[in-house]
Scaffold this motif. Structure first.
Motif, PDB file in Angstrom:
ATOM      1  N   ALA A 158      -9.798   9.749  12.957  1.00  0.00           N
ATOM      2  CA  ALA A 158      -8.912   8.778  13.629  1.00  0.00           C
ATOM      3  C   ALA A 158      -7.524   8.811  12.968  1.00  0.00           C
ATOM      4  CB  ALA A 158      -9.508   7.381  13.549  1.00  0.00           C
ATOM      5  N   PRO A 159      -6.500   8.341  13.683  1.00  0.00           N
ATOM      6  CA  PRO A 159      -5.137   8.368  13.134  1.00  0.00           C
ATOM      7  C   PRO A 159      -5.015   7.578  11.822  1.00  0.00           C
ATOM      8  CG  PRO A 159      -5.122   7.717  15.451  1.00  0.00           C
ATOM      9  CD  PRO A 159      -6.551   7.762  15.033  1.00  0.00           C
ATOM     10  N   VAL A 160      -4.016   7.935  11.036  1.00  0.00           N
ATOM     11  CA  VAL A 160      -3.699   7.164   9.838  1.00  0.00           C
ATOM     12  C   VAL A 160      -3.049   5.849  10.303  1.00  0.00           C
ATOM     13  CG1 VAL A 160      -2.292   7.103   7.734  1.00  0.00           C
ATOM     14  CG2 VAL A 160      -3.309   9.266   8.504  1.00  0.00           C
ATOM     15  N   ALA A 161      -3.455   4.749   9.687  1.00  0.00           N
ATOM     16  CA  ALA A 161      -2.853   3.441   9.976  1.00  0.00           C
ATOM     17  C   ALA A 161      -1.680   3.241   9.023  1.00  0.00           C
ATOM     18  CB  ALA A 161      -3.887   2.342   9.764  1.00  0.00           C
ATOM     19  N   VAL A 162      -0.463   3.227   9.572  1.00  0.00           N
ATOM     20  CA  VAL A 162       0.724   3.066   8.727  1.00  0.00           C
ATOM     21  C   VAL A 162       1.123   1.590   8.744  1.00  0.00           C
ATOM     22  CG1 VAL A 162       3.112   3.749   8.326  1.00  0.00           C
ATOM     23  CG2 VAL A 162       1.470   5.421   9.229  1.00  0.00           C
ATOM     24  N   LEU A 163       1.019   0.934   7.606  1.00  0.00           N
ATOM     25  CA  LEU A 163       1.317  -0.502   7.512  1.00  0.00           C
ATOM     26  C   LEU A 163       2.733  -0.696   6.968  1.00  0.00           C
ATOM     27  CD1 LEU A 163      -2.106  -1.799   6.181  1.00  0.00           C
ATOM     28  CD2 LEU A 163      -1.402  -1.202   8.514  1.00  0.00           C
ATOM     29  N   LEU A 164       3.407  -1.711   7.523  1.00  0.00           N
ATOM     30  CA  LEU A 164       4.829  -1.923   7.242  1.00  0.00           C
ATOM     31  C   LEU A 164       5.052  -3.363   6.787  1.00  0.00           C
ATOM     32  CD1 LEU A 164       5.764  -0.279  10.663  1.00  0.00           C
ATOM     33  CD2 LEU A 164       5.786   0.890   8.477  1.00  0.00           C
ATOM     34  N   PRO A 165       4.618  -3.690   5.576  1.00  0.00           N
ATOM     35  CA  PRO A 165       4.666  -5.087   5.152  1.00  0.00           C
ATOM     36  C   PRO A 165       6.083  -5.637   5.002  1.00  0.00           C
ATOM     37  CG  PRO A 165       3.990  -3.690   3.329  1.00  0.00           C
ATOM     38  CD  PRO A 165       3.997  -2.822   4.555  1.00  0.00           C
ATOM     39  N   GLY A 166       7.082  -4.759   4.877  1.00  0.00           N
ATOM     40  CA  GLY A 166       8.464  -5.230   4.789  1.00  0.00           C
ATOM     41  C   GLY A 166       8.881  -5.951   6.064  1.00  0.00           C
ATOM     42  N   THR A 167       8.338  -5.496   7.194  1.00  0.00           N
ATOM     43  CA  THR A 167       8.648  -6.111   8.480  1.00  0.00           C
ATOM     44  C   THR A 167       7.992  -7.481   8.607  1.00  0.00           C
ATOM     45  OG1 THR A 167       8.718  -3.876   9.347  1.00  0.00           O
ATOM     46  CG2 THR A 167       8.655  -5.646  10.968  1.00  0.00           C
ATOM     47  N   SER A 168       6.752  -7.585   8.164  1.00  0.00           N
ATOM     48  CA  SER A 168       6.080  -8.889   8.159  1.00  0.00           C
ATOM     49  C   SER A 168       6.853  -9.874   7.304  1.00  0.00           C
ATOM     50  CB  SER A 168       4.659  -8.765   7.587  1.00  0.00           C
ATOM     51  OG  SER A 168       3.906  -7.852   8.332  1.00  0.00           O
TER      52      SER A 168
ATOM     53  N   LEU B 118       5.683  -1.565  -2.075  1.00  0.00           N
ATOM     54  CA  LEU B 118       4.501  -1.499  -2.943  1.00  0.00           C
ATOM     55  C   LEU B 118       4.172  -2.887  -3.510  1.00  0.00           C
ATOM     56  CD1 LEU B 118       5.167   1.844  -4.912  1.00  0.00           C
ATOM     57  CD2 LEU B 118       4.293   1.531  -2.608  1.00  0.00           C
ATOM     58  N   ASN B 119       5.206  -3.642  -3.861  1.00  0.00           N
ATOM     59  CA  ASN B 119       4.995  -5.028  -4.315  1.00  0.00           C
ATOM     60  C   ASN B 119       4.290  -5.842  -3.233  1.00  0.00           C
ATOM     61  OD1 ASN B 119       8.271  -4.919  -5.695  1.00  0.00           O
ATOM     62  ND2 ASN B 119       6.416  -4.961  -6.903  1.00  0.00           N
ATOM     63  N   LEU B 120       4.786  -5.715  -2.003  1.00  0.00           N
ATOM     64  CA  LEU B 120       4.213  -6.489  -0.893  1.00  0.00           C
ATOM     65  C   LEU B 120       2.767  -6.068  -0.626  1.00  0.00           C
ATOM     66  CD1 LEU B 120       7.223  -6.534   1.624  1.00  0.00           C
ATOM     67  CD2 LEU B 120       6.418  -8.427   0.203  1.00  0.00           C
ATOM     68  N   ALA B 121       2.515  -4.780  -0.751  1.00  0.00           N
ATOM     69  CA  ALA B 121       1.151  -4.289  -0.523  1.00  0.00           C
ATOM     70  C   ALA B 121       0.189  -4.887  -1.552  1.00  0.00           C
ATOM     71  CB  ALA B 121       1.121  -2.767  -0.593  1.00  0.00           C
ATOM     72  N   TYR B 122       0.680  -5.037  -2.767  1.00  0.00           N
ATOM     73  CA  TYR B 122      -0.146  -5.590  -3.844  1.00  0.00           C
ATOM     74  C   TYR B 122      -0.379  -7.094  -3.618  1.00  0.00           C
ATOM     75  CZ  TYR B 122      -1.865  -5.390  -8.721  1.00  0.00           C
ATOM     76  OH  TYR B 122      -2.628  -5.393  -9.853  1.00  0.00           O
TER      77      TYR B 122
ATOM     78  N   TYR C  71       0.495  -9.176  -0.842  1.00  0.00           N
ATOM     79  CA  TYR C  71       0.163  -9.759   0.465  1.00  0.00           C
ATOM     80  C   TYR C  71      -0.825  -8.939   1.282  1.00  0.00           C
ATOM     81  CZ  TYR C  71       3.859 -12.929  -0.756  1.00  0.00           C
ATOM     82  OH  TYR C  71       4.618 -13.862  -1.416  1.00  0.00           O
ATOM     83  N   LEU C  72      -0.861  -7.627   1.077  1.00  0.00           N
ATOM     84  CA  LEU C  72      -1.898  -6.838   1.759  1.00  0.00           C
ATOM     85  C   LEU C  72      -3.171  -6.801   0.914  1.00  0.00           C
ATOM     86  CD1 LEU C  72       0.142  -3.804   3.208  1.00  0.00           C
ATOM     87  CD2 LEU C  72      -0.430  -5.968   4.308  1.00  0.00           C
ATOM     88  N   ARG C  73      -3.049  -7.261  -0.312  1.00  0.00           N
ATOM     89  CA  ARG C  73      -4.182  -7.304  -1.243  1.00  0.00           C
ATOM     90  C   ARG C  73      -4.823  -5.931  -1.454  1.00  0.00           C
ATOM     91  NH1 ARG C  73      -5.328 -12.270  -2.909  1.00  0.00           N
ATOM     92  NH2 ARG C  73      -4.257 -13.954  -1.823  1.00  0.00           N
ATOM     93  N   MET C  74      -3.970  -4.936  -1.465  1.00  0.00           N
ATOM     94  CA  MET C  74      -4.465  -3.598  -1.774  1.00  0.00           C
ATOM     95  C   MET C  74      -4.503  -3.431  -3.294  1.00  0.00           C
ATOM     96  SD  MET C  74      -2.367  -1.507   1.183  1.00  0.00           S
ATOM     97  CE  MET C  74      -2.852   0.142   0.636  1.00  0.00           C
ATOM     98  N   ARG C  75      -5.379  -2.540  -3.756  1.00  0.00           N
ATOM     99  CA  ARG C  75      -5.500  -2.295  -5.197  1.00  0.00           C
ATOM    100  C   ARG C  75      -4.495  -1.211  -5.610  1.00  0.00           C
ATOM    101  NH1 ARG C  75     -11.156  -2.346  -3.188  1.00  0.00           N
ATOM    102  NH2 ARG C  75     -11.713  -4.540  -3.325  1.00  0.00           N
ATOM    103  N   PRO C  76      -4.112  -1.205  -6.882  1.00  0.00           N
ATOM    104  CA  PRO C  76      -3.082  -0.254  -7.317  1.00  0.00           C
ATOM    105  C   PRO C  76      -3.368   1.196  -6.903  1.00  0.00           C
ATOM    106  CG  PRO C  76      -3.467  -1.850  -9.031  1.00  0.00           C
ATOM    107  CD  PRO C  76      -4.484  -2.147  -7.959  1.00  0.00           C
ATOM    108  N   GLU C  77      -4.607   1.632  -7.051  1.00  0.00           N
ATOM    109  CA  GLU C  77      -4.922   3.027  -6.711  1.00  0.00           C
ATOM    110  C   GLU C  77      -4.792   3.245  -5.201  1.00  0.00           C
ATOM    111  OE1 GLU C  77      -6.805   1.049  -8.584  1.00  0.00           O
ATOM    112  OE2 GLU C  77      -6.764   2.026 -10.561  1.00  0.00           O
ATOM    113  N   GLU C  78      -5.225   2.243  -4.422  1.00  0.00           N
ATOM    114  CA  GLU C  78      -5.116   2.353  -2.964  1.00  0.00           C
ATOM    115  C   GLU C  78      -3.645   2.410  -2.541  1.00  0.00           C
ATOM    116  OE1 GLU C  78      -9.101  -0.343  -1.855  1.00  0.00           O
ATOM    117  OE2 GLU C  78      -7.125  -1.294  -1.987  1.00  0.00           O
ATOM    118  N   ILE C  79      -2.816   1.628  -3.226  1.00  0.00           N
ATOM    119  CA  ILE C  79      -1.389   1.606  -2.918  1.00  0.00           C
ATOM    120  C   ILE C  79      -0.767   2.969  -3.210  1.00  0.00           C
ATOM    121  CG2 ILE C  79       0.831   0.599  -3.616  1.00  0.00           C
ATOM    122  CD1 ILE C  79      -0.723  -2.047  -4.096  1.00  0.00           C
ATOM    123  N   LEU C  80      -1.155   3.551  -4.344  1.00  0.00           N
ATOM    124  CA  LEU C  80      -0.606   4.870  -4.682  1.00  0.00           C
ATOM    125  C   LEU C  80      -0.986   5.899  -3.614  1.00  0.00           C
ATOM    126  CD1 LEU C  80       0.946   6.644  -6.703  1.00  0.00           C
ATOM    127  CD2 LEU C  80      -1.260   7.211  -7.734  1.00  0.00           C
TER     128      LEU C  80
END
Ligand SMILES: [Zn+2]
Length: 409
Positions: free
Chosen positions: A285-295, A335-339, A341-350
């Protein structure tokens, strides 16, 4: 490209590993750490967890600093005229994005400014922005057209992207996005605008080789699922790879369409449905590209990144840099927002900002991870661990940036 070999030594090198497909769900956390990296002819030649012993090769001592692959920003609208600071008071008074859009503001005002601007000034402005991206650690970036919406300005925008590809020391991916909005002259005649794109603009762009991807803003009041499908079918016939702005404001089923048509990426997804997440979690399936700066900037909900990751979706991160809904090109802030507000883990963010982002623009064969044979694109950080740049914000923590083994910052 540098032909000299060198060893990046005394470093904390974190990288995901490329297994030939985007990293889905829990796999994106499987980041490995190395102490040394051998660069030869601009490529990654070897990695070592303990360090190379007794090799007579120049060493670049990193003093224990964090090193990551160069950041990949797979979704920007970086070529545009004008700016939209005048909309902020309206937003703060309660007007939403689509209200401003309907009132002739939003994309339409940037379209007017972009049509009026000459190529030189647009190029100069984009160049300065891309240089700033490099200083912030980005080595690969995707740029969309879509502020022209007429033949001349769409071609002008894509030619500017080509000039950037030729003049900047960056990996730049070009996307045609005529279906970003319906221009004033086609108001009430979406079908006519789609026909104009399919019959006149897209064949010319394909002929000139000006864009690799075609993207559509699939949203209530913009392009419907059926209209999007029609544009994609035509684009695919002409050889374009496909991306979609999906389920940003309303849950229209863009994610499901993306999965059904096997697009390269589905972007935004703040309003994605459970069925959409399900569709994006399938292998291939396609990659999901998330754009937390827009949120953040629209003060809206964030995409359900945690649920996506836990369901096995391949998640990437991007800035969505544009003059309306995210006037920031700072991937470090993303990356800050992903950590936070998206609650992603550091390795997932990288992984999301490097390897999966490279998959989202079909560049993973060359960049996105420090795997042997790939371009030696990397960032040396003013940090000694992976969490630190996610914890600090509003300050550039990049110490230096290398592209194909050459120091560019
Ligand atoms: Zn966008």
């Amino acid at each position: 490209m540098s032909t000299d070999a060198f060893i990046l030594s005394n470093a904390r090198i974190f990288t995901p590993h490329d297994q030939g497909v985007p990293l889905r769900g829990a796999k994106s956390a499987s980041v490995r750490e190395y102490r040394e990296l051998l660069v030869e002819e601009g490529r990654v030649a070897e990695l070592s967890e303990s360090g190379f012993k007794g090799r007579n090769i120049p060493r670049l001592d990193c003093g224990g600093a964090l090193v990551t692959p160069g950041l990949v920003d797979p979704h920007t609208h970086a070529v545009y005229g004008g700016s939209r600071e005048n909309e902020l008071p309206l937003k703060l008074a309660g007007a939403d994005y689509m209200e401003i859009h309907r009132a002739g503001g939003g994309i339409a005002s940037t379209v007017r400014a972009t049509r009026a601007a000459n190529s030189e000034s647009l190029l100069e402005k984009a160049k300065n922005d891309l240089k700033e991206m490099q200083r912030l650690g980005v080595t690969t970036v995707e740029i969309k057209s879509g502020y022209g919406l007429d033949f001349e300005t769409e071609i002008k925008t894509l030619e500017i992207i080509r000039s950037l590809q030729e003049s900047m020391d960056m990996n730049i991916v070009s996307t045609f996005m005529g279906a970003h909005s319906i221009p004033e002259e086609y108001k009430g005649n979406t079908a006519g605008y789609i026909e104009f794109q399919i019959k006149e603009i897209m064949p010319k762009i394909a002929d000139m080789g000006l864009a690799e991807f075609c993207d559509v803003f699939c949203e209530e009041g913009v392009f419907s699922i059926e209209e999007t499908r029609e544009i994609f079918k035509a684009a695919r016939k002409l050889g374009f790879k496909l991306k979609i702005h999906a389920d940003e404001i309303v849950s229209l089923g863009g994610a499901e369409l993306a999965a059904e048509m096997k697009l390269t990426s589905a972007d935004h997804l703040m309003a994605v449905s459970d069925a959409g997440i399900q569709a994006l979690s399938a292998p291939g399936a396609p990659v999901a590209v998330l754009l937390p700066g827009t949120s953040f900037y629209l003060r809206q909900n964030y995409a359900p990144a945690r649920r996506m990751l836990d369901s096995g979706v391949a998640v990437a991160l991007a800035s969505d840099y544009n003059p309306g809904s995210c006037p920031s090109l700072n991937m470090q802030f993303i990356l800050n927002l992903a950590y936070l507000y998206l609650r992603m883990r550091p390795e997932e963010i990288l992984s999301a900002a490097t390897l999966n982002a490279a998959y989202a623009v079909d560049r993973a064969k060359r960049v996105g991870s420090l795997d042997v044979g790939k371009d030696a694109d990397f960032v040396i950080w003013n940090a000694d661990n992976l969490e630190y740049p996610l914890y600090r914000f509003g300050q550039n923590l990049v110490k230096s940036v290398y592209r194909q083994g050459r120091k560019i910052i």
